[in-house]
Design a protein around this motif. Sequence first.
Motif, PDB file in Angstrom:
ATOM      1  N   GLY A 129       0.817  -1.208   0.000  1.00  0.00           N
ATOM      2  CA  GLY A 129       0.000   0.000   0.000  1.00  0.00           C
ATOM      3  C   GLY A 129       0.849   1.256   0.000  1.00  0.00           C
ATOM      4  O   GLY A 129       0.573   2.215  -0.727  1.00  0.00           O
ATOM      5  N   ARG A 130       1.880   1.250   0.818  1.00  0.00           N
ATOM      6  CA  ARG A 130       2.787   2.398   0.915  1.00  0.00           C
ATOM      7  C   ARG A 130       3.507   2.648  -0.403  1.00  0.00           C
ATOM      8  O   ARG A 130       3.738   3.780  -0.809  1.00  0.00           O
ATOM      9  N   TRP A 131       3.886   1.567  -1.076  1.00  0.00           N
ATOM     10  CA  TRP A 131       4.703   1.684  -2.280  1.00  0.00           C
ATOM     11  C   TRP A 131       3.901   1.461  -3.563  1.00  0.00           C
ATOM     12  O   TRP A 131       4.471   1.174  -4.610  1.00  0.00           O
ATOM     13  N   ARG A 132       2.572   1.624  -3.490  1.00  0.00           N
ATOM     14  CA  ARG A 132       1.725   1.480  -4.689  1.00  0.00           C
ATOM     15  C   ARG A 132       2.211   2.461  -5.755  1.00  0.00           C
ATOM     16  O   ARG A 132       2.444   3.640  -5.473  1.00  0.00           O
ATOM     17  N   GLY A 133       2.381   1.956  -6.970  1.00  0.00           N
ATOM     18  CA  GLY A 133       2.846   2.793  -8.072  1.00  0.00           C
ATOM     19  C   GLY A 133       4.358   2.811  -8.231  1.00  0.00           C
ATOM     20  O   GLY A 133       4.877   3.304  -9.216  1.00  0.00           O
ATOM     21  N   TYR A 134       5.077   2.271  -7.240  1.00  0.00           N
ATOM     22  CA  TYR A 134       6.533   2.171  -7.326  1.00  0.00           C
ATOM     23  C   TYR A 134       6.909   0.796  -7.859  1.00  0.00           C
ATOM     24  O   TYR A 134       6.164  -0.159  -7.714  1.00  0.00           O
ATOM     25  N   HIS A 135       8.085   0.700  -8.439  1.00  0.00           N
ATOM     26  CA  HIS A 135       8.643  -0.592  -8.820  1.00  0.00           C
ATOM     27  C   HIS A 135      10.069  -0.661  -8.259  1.00  0.00           C
ATOM     28  O   HIS A 135      10.620   0.344  -7.810  1.00  0.00           O
ATOM     29  N   VAL A 136      10.633  -1.849  -8.271  1.00  0.00           N
ATOM     30  CA  VAL A 136      11.995  -2.019  -7.768  1.00  0.00           C
ATOM     31  C   VAL A 136      12.920  -1.073  -8.537  1.00  0.00           C
ATOM     32  O   VAL A 136      12.920  -1.056  -9.770  1.00  0.00           O
ATOM     33  N   GLY A 137      13.658  -0.271  -7.809  1.00  0.00           N
ATOM     34  CA  GLY A 137      14.563   0.694  -8.433  1.00  0.00           C
ATOM     35  C   GLY A 137      13.985   2.093  -8.564  1.00  0.00           C
ATOM     36  O   GLY A 137      14.718   3.029  -8.901  1.00  0.00           O
ATOM     37  N   SER A 138      12.669   2.267  -8.320  1.00  0.00           N
ATOM     38  CA  SER A 138      12.096   3.621  -8.324  1.00  0.00           C
ATOM     39  C   SER A 138      12.815   4.456  -7.270  1.00  0.00           C
ATOM     40  O   SER A 138      13.265   3.934  -6.256  1.00  0.00           O
ATOM     41  N   LEU A 139      12.889   5.739  -7.505  1.00  0.00           N
ATOM     42  CA  LEU A 139      13.560   6.615  -6.544  1.00  0.00           C
ATOM     43  C   LEU A 139      12.569   7.205  -5.545  1.00  0.00           C
ATOM     44  O   LEU A 139      11.431   7.515  -5.892  1.00  0.00           O
ATOM     45  N   THR A 140      13.035   7.337  -4.318  1.00  0.00           N
ATOM     46  CA  THR A 140      12.283   7.987  -3.254  1.00  0.00           C
ATOM     47  C   THR A 140      13.254   8.818  -2.430  1.00  0.00           C
ATOM     48  O   THR A 140      14.447   8.505  -2.375  1.00  0.00           O
ATOM     49  N   ASN A 141      12.735   9.841  -1.796  1.00  0.00           N
ATOM     50  CA  ASN A 141      13.592  10.646  -0.918  1.00  0.00           C
ATOM     51  C   ASN A 141      13.476  10.191   0.538  1.00  0.00           C
ATOM     52  O   ASN A 141      14.105  10.759   1.414  1.00  0.00           O
ATOM     53  N   ALA A 142      12.676   9.150   0.809  1.00  0.00           N
ATOM     54  CA  ALA A 142      12.466   8.630   2.161  1.00  0.00           C
ATOM     55  C   ALA A 142      13.481   7.526   2.456  1.00  0.00           C
ATOM     56  O   ALA A 142      13.423   6.450   1.869  1.00  0.00           O
ATOM     57  N   PHE A 143      14.407   7.817   3.370  1.00  0.00           N
ATOM     58  CA  PHE A 143      15.427   6.841   3.753  1.00  0.00           C
ATOM     59  C   PHE A 143      14.992   6.105   5.015  1.00  0.00           C
ATOM     60  O   PHE A 143      14.258   6.647   5.839  1.00  0.00           O
ATOM     61  N   LEU A 144      15.476   4.881   5.176  1.00  0.00           N
ATOM     62  CA  LEU A 144      15.111   4.068   6.330  1.00  0.00           C
ATOM     63  C   LEU A 144      15.948   4.386   7.557  1.00  0.00           C
ATOM     64  O   LEU A 144      15.547   4.074   8.674  1.00  0.00           O
ATOM     65  N   SER A 145      17.111   4.997   7.342  1.00  0.00           N
ATOM     66  CA  SER A 145      17.955   5.361   8.493  1.00  0.00           C
ATOM     67  C   SER A 145      18.655   6.689   8.215  1.00  0.00           C
ATOM     68  O   SER A 145      18.899   7.059   7.063  1.00  0.00           O
ATOM     69  N   ARG A 146      18.974   7.375   9.279  1.00  0.00           N
ATOM     70  CA  ARG A 146      19.713   8.639   9.221  1.00  0.00           C
ATOM     71  C   ARG A 146      21.073   8.388   8.564  1.00  0.00           C
ATOM     72  O   ARG A 146      21.534   9.168   7.734  1.00  0.00           O
ATOM     73  N   GLU A 147      21.716   7.286   8.954  1.00  0.00           N
ATOM     74  CA  GLU A 147      23.057   6.967   8.443  1.00  0.00           C
ATOM     75  C   GLU A 147      23.045   6.757   6.931  1.00  0.00           C
ATOM     76  O   GLU A 147      23.944   7.240   6.227  1.00  0.00           O
ATOM     77  N   GLU A 148      22.032   6.040   6.427  1.00  0.00           N
ATOM     78  CA  GLU A 148      21.945   5.815   4.978  1.00  0.00           C
ATOM     79  C   GLU A 148      21.747   7.142   4.243  1.00  0.00           C
ATOM     80  O   GLU A 148      22.343   7.368   3.184  1.00  0.00           O
ATOM     81  N   ALA A 149      20.933   8.014   4.796  1.00  0.00           N
ATOM     82  CA  ALA A 149      20.695   9.317   4.170  1.00  0.00           C
ATOM     83  C   ALA A 149      21.992  10.135   4.114  1.00  0.00           C
ATOM     84  O   ALA A 149      22.321  10.730   3.082  1.00  0.00           O
ATOM     85  N   ILE A 150      22.735  10.141   5.208  1.00  0.00           N
ATOM     86  CA  ILE A 150      23.997  10.895   5.268  1.00  0.00           C
ATOM     87  C   ILE A 150      25.028  10.308   4.307  1.00  0.00           C
ATOM     88  O   ILE A 150      25.692  11.049   3.559  1.00  0.00           O
ATOM     89  N   GLU A 151      25.180   8.997   4.308  1.00  0.00           N
ATOM     90  CA  GLU A 151      26.171   8.357   3.431  1.00  0.00           C
ATOM     91  C   GLU A 151      25.847   8.575   1.954  1.00  0.00           C
ATOM     92  O   GLU A 151      26.753   8.795   1.137  1.00  0.00           O
ATOM     93  N   THR A 152      24.563   8.543   1.599  1.00  0.00           N
ATOM     94  CA  THR A 152      24.170   8.794   0.216  1.00  0.00           C
ATOM     95  C   THR A 152      24.483  10.239  -0.163  1.00  0.00           C
ATOM     96  O   THR A 152      25.009  10.503  -1.250  1.00  0.00           O
ATOM     97  N   ALA A 153      24.186  11.181   0.729  1.00  0.00           N
ATOM     98  CA  ALA A 153      24.499  12.591   0.465  1.00  0.00           C
ATOM     99  C   ALA A 153      26.007  12.785   0.283  1.00  0.00           C
ATOM    100  O   ALA A 153      26.442  13.489  -0.634  1.00  0.00           O
ATOM    101  N   LYS A 154      26.804  12.157   1.130  1.00  0.00           N
ATOM    102  CA  LYS A 154      28.270  12.278   1.013  1.00  0.00           C
ATOM    103  C   LYS A 154      28.778  11.725  -0.314  1.00  0.00           C
ATOM    104  O   LYS A 154      29.691  12.288  -0.928  1.00  0.00           O
ATOM    105  N   ARG A 155      28.176  10.632  -0.756  1.00  0.00           N
ATOM    106  CA  ARG A 155      28.593  10.030  -2.034  1.00  0.00           C
ATOM    107  C   ARG A 155      28.263  10.980  -3.192  1.00  0.00           C
ATOM    108  O   ARG A 155      29.057  11.124  -4.125  1.00  0.00           O
TER     109      ARG A 155
END
Length: 173
Positions: A129-155
């Motif tokens: 329900g949350r991911w209706r309309g998304y497929h594997v590999g679709s982009l979202t700005n919602a990260f599951l952890s603070r650390e993942e968000a920071i590491e992606t920004a640094k990259r």
Amino acid sequence: MDTELEWALAHSWNHGRYPDVFTENTGMDFSIPGRPEYFVEKRPNRKIKIEITSFRFICGGAMHYYASIKADGVHICRKEEAGRTVWCMGYLGEEHKKMTREQKDAASSIWNIDVEREVTREEIEKDPGRWRGYHVGSLTNAFLSREEAIETAKRIIKARFQGDWKIEIEDLT
């Protein structure tokens, strides 16, 4: 194009028509030929701020983190009669109004970029329900952890920003 840069561009959402790569001189070529009193300056000790925010869903208690990159750009300036330099914003004449958006955005005082990640199969299967309309590999700005968000920004920063930038993290969660 370099694959790391391609990845960074795919996971960036620009708030303007920015160049793929920011250098020490991005925006410094700004000029209005008919208005020579305007010039640009870059801030000393330029910085890039990774801003982390969060949102908790009332239903289900899901928690997501969001990352945005806010980098110091340049300031459009002019000298007053007393010799003081002032920053200029807003309407700068018809020549400025007719410039391309790319030219104007490169000469912004702050460059804003949102950070995105790819949705996984596991996420879609766990909460269709949350991911209706998304497929594997679709982009979202919602990260599951603070650390993942920071590491992606640094990259993204590593691939898109050249030169001497101070990186700061502002955690607003």
